[in-house]
Motif scaffolding. Sequence first.
Motif, PDB file in Angstrom:
ATOM      1  N   GLU A  38       9.098  37.461  61.705  1.00 60.50           N
ATOM      2  CA  GLU A  38       7.880  38.257  61.817  1.00 60.50           C
ATOM      3  C   GLU A  38       7.772  38.909  63.185  1.00 60.50           C
ATOM      4  O   GLU A  38       7.374  40.074  63.307  1.00 60.50           O
ATOM      5  CB  GLU A  38       6.657  37.375  61.535  1.00 60.50           C
ATOM      6  CG  GLU A  38       6.518  36.932  60.089  1.00 60.50           C
ATOM      7  CD  GLU A  38       6.365  38.117  59.155  1.00 60.50           C
ATOM      8  OE1 GLU A  38       5.610  39.053  59.497  1.00 60.50           O
ATOM      9  OE2 GLU A  38       7.013  38.128  58.095  1.00 60.50           O
ATOM     10  N   ARG A  63      10.374  41.756  63.392  1.00 63.88           N
ATOM     11  CA  ARG A  63       9.998  42.943  62.621  1.00 63.88           C
ATOM     12  C   ARG A  63       8.728  43.592  63.164  1.00 63.88           C
ATOM     13  O   ARG A  63       8.502  44.785  62.950  1.00 63.88           O
ATOM     14  CB  ARG A  63       9.848  42.564  61.153  1.00 63.88           C
ATOM     15  CG  ARG A  63      11.185  42.146  60.539  1.00 63.88           C
ATOM     16  CD  ARG A  63      11.032  41.465  59.210  1.00 63.88           C
ATOM     17  NE  ARG A  63      12.320  40.953  58.739  1.00 63.88           N
ATOM     18  CZ  ARG A  63      12.480  40.160  57.679  1.00 63.88           C
ATOM     19  NH1 ARG A  63      11.418  39.802  56.958  1.00 63.88           N
ATOM     20  NH2 ARG A  63      13.675  39.727  57.341  1.00 63.88           N
ATOM     21  N   ALA A  64       7.900  42.802  63.842  1.00 63.13           N
ATOM     22  CA  ALA A  64       6.706  43.382  64.450  1.00 63.13           C
ATOM     23  C   ALA A  64       7.082  44.325  65.582  1.00 63.13           C
ATOM     24  O   ALA A  64       6.296  45.218  65.939  1.00 63.13           O
ATOM     25  CB  ALA A  64       5.793  42.283  64.965  1.00 63.13           C
ATOM     26  N   SER A  94       7.742  36.392  49.218  1.00 64.09           N
ATOM     27  CA  SER A  94       7.847  36.803  50.625  1.00 64.09           C
ATOM     28  C   SER A  94       8.947  36.062  51.353  1.00 64.09           C
ATOM     29  O   SER A  94       9.374  36.492  52.436  1.00 64.09           O
ATOM     30  CB  SER A  94       6.499  36.569  51.323  1.00 64.09           C
ATOM     31  OG  SER A  94       6.212  35.177  51.408  1.00 64.09           O
ATOM     32  N   SER A  97       7.048  42.783  58.507  1.00 59.93           N
ATOM     33  CA  SER A  97       5.854  42.822  59.317  1.00 59.93           C
ATOM     34  C   SER A  97       4.998  44.010  58.965  1.00 59.93           C
ATOM     35  O   SER A  97       5.389  44.932  58.279  1.00 59.93           O
ATOM     36  CB  SER A  97       6.231  42.866  60.809  1.00 59.93           C
ATOM     37  OG  SER A  97       6.720  44.145  61.132  1.00 59.93           O
TER      38      SER A  97
END
Length: 673
Positions: free
Chosen positions: A499, A502-503, A194, A2
Motif C-alpha cells: 500500500e 503504490r501510494a 483485494s 492504492s
Amino acid sequence: MSSSTTQRPGSPAGGPPAGGPPRGPGPAAGPGFRGGPAAFMSGRSTEKALDFKGSARRLVRMLRPQRVLVLCALVLGAIGVGFSVLGPRILGHATDLIFAGVINRQLAERGVTQEQAVAGLEAQGNTTQADLFRSLDLGTGTGIDFAAVARVLVLVAVIYVIASAFMYVQARLTTAAVQSAMRDLRGASQDKLSRLPLSYFDGRPRGEVLSRVTNDIDNLAQTLQQTMSQMVNSLLTIVGTLAMMFWISWLLALVALVTVPVSILVVSFLGKRAQPQFIKQWAATGRLNGHIEEVYTGHALVTAFGRQDEARRTFDEHNEALYDAGFRSQFVSGLIQPSMMLIGNLNYVLVAVVGGLRVASGSLSLGSVQAFIQYSRQFSQPLSQVAGMANLLQSGIASAERVFALLDAEEQSAEPASPARPTHVRGRVEFDHVSFRYDPEKPLIDDLSLSVEPGQTVAIVGPTGAGKTTLVNLLMRFYEVTGGQIRLDGVDIATMDREELRARTGMVLQDAWLFGGSIADNIAYGSPDVSQERIVAAAQATHVDQFVRTLPEGYDTVLDDEGENVSAGQRQLITIARAFLAEPSILILDEATSSVDTRTEVLIQRAMNSLRAGRTSFVIAHRLSTIRDADVILVMDGGAIVEQGTHQQLLAAGGAYAALYSAQFAQAAVEVD
C-alpha cells in the motif's frame, strides 16, 4: 491498489496463457480478463462430485460467530416442536370423549349398562366387540360431554398458538443468523479479492469471478434460509413424534419405522446422481454470466464488427448447456419428493390397517389410533421435507464450494512484519539483475538491470510482447520478481508495504476507468478529502477544465458506470487529472494518451512537462510527442533492453529504435511538426 492508482493494469504483454477455450467473438472482458472460463474448483474438474460432508462442516463453522442466535433458535424450535407434538395426543382424547358419548347414548336408549353390554356380547360369542366395549371409558353420562370436549379443543388451540409463537421467533433468529453469516461471507470475499495476485484474474473471465461473489452467495443464502430452520424443526419433529408413537404403541411404531430404511436408500440413490448435475449447473451459470458481461461491455465493438450472430450462437451454446444441466439436476432431485410421498402413503396404509385391528381387539382406543395416525403423518412429513430439501442443499453446497474455492485461492505473498521504507523519497529506481517469468519453462525477462535517476522521464518502446507493461507491473508489485531486486531509493520494494509503495505511484492506463459519480468525485478518487480548489487546479493543468466548463452541471456532472456520456479522450483526461492530483513520486503512463487526438496530446504533453518536475516517470507509448521529450528511451525486445539513449542518440545509432521509428513514427512526426 492504492488510492492514487487510477486503473488496474491489463494483462501484461507476454502474460500467462488464457485458461480454457475461446469465449466468443466479443472483446476481452476487460483488462486482465482475457482467459476462458477456468474450472471453478482451482483445477478440479466440474464433472466430479464435491466434498459434500466437508463443505457442510465448513458451513457450520462459518456460522460460529452467530452461535448464540443459532443456539437460541434451536432451543425455541425444540420447545415449539414439543408443543406441536403434544397436540395430536390431546386431540385424540377429544375423539375418545365423543366416541364414548355416542356409545353411552346408545346404551342408555337400550337401558343397559356397560357391564351388561359386555356380558351380552360374550354370551353371543362376539369376543372382539366385547373387548372393544370393555376398553371404553364410558363414565357416568348418557351422551357426549360437550363441555369436556370444548376444554380439550381449547387446550389444543392454546398449545398450537404457543407452538406457532415459538416457531415465529425461531424464524426471526434464523434469518438474522443466516443474513449475518452471508454479510460476513461477502465481506470475506471482498477482502480476499483485494489480496489475490493479478495472475488470479488473468486467466478468469470477469463474469465468472462476479458470479461467485453474487449469484453463488445469494444461492447459498437462500439455501440456508430455507433449509436451516426447517431442517432443525423436521429433525426435532421426527424425534418427538417417534417418542410419542412408541408411547402409544410400540408395535405400530415398529410398523411405521419399516419405511425409514427405504426412504434413506431412495434419498441416497437420487442425491448422489443429482449432485454432479448441480455442479455442472453452477459452472454453466458462471460461464454464461462471463459471456453476457463480456459482450455487454463490448457491445459497441461487437456491433461495429458485425459479430452479433456469432455472439448469439455462443450465448445459445452456453444457455443450452445451462438448460441441460439445470433440467437434469432439478429433474433428478425432483424425483425425491414424489418418491417420499409414495413411501409415506404406503406407511399410512400399513398403520391404518394394523391400528384398526388393534382397536377392534380392544388393545388401543380409537382416539389413540387417531393420534398415532396423525403422528405417522407428522413422522413421514418431515422425512419428506428433509428429502425434498436435498435439491436445495445440493445446489447450495455446489455454490458454497465455488465461494470456498475463491476464499482458498493462493494469495499474494504476505506483507513483511516490519516493512522497510525509504528515508527520503526522491524517486530513484533500480532494476538489479531482475528476472521474471509467467511460465517456469518460458523466461520473459532475464537479468535486466536499469537505473533511473529522480525526476527522469523514461520512455519504454518495443514490439508487442517485449515485456514493457510487465516491467511496470513488477515495479508496482502486481507480480513478484523471480530473481534479482527492484529498489526504490535504495530499499528493496519486496520489503516494503504494498500500500505504501503504490501510494507513492500514480498510474494511468490505456483503458480509462471511471465509476458512477460526478466528474469531481472521479478526479478526487485517489485523493480523499481534497479541496475543490485543488481538483480544479489539477483539471486546469490537464485541460479537463476546458470541456467541463461547457457541461451544464460542470464538475457536478454525473458520469455513468462506463463514462459513456463523455468522449473517450475526455475520459482519459479525467484519469490523467486523477493521477496528477495524487501527487505521486513516480508516474506510470501506459499508453495513456492513446485515446487523445494529436492536438490534445500536445497540450497534455506540455502540462505533463511541468507536472513531472521532481518525479520519476515511466512512459509506455508509441506517439512521437511522448518519445522525443523523454530523458531516456529504452528499447525492449524479448524481455531485455536492447538499446537505450535519447531520441537523437538512438536515431543516430541506426539500430532497433531507428527501424521502429521509421516504421511507426515517421508519419506521426509529419503530423505533429
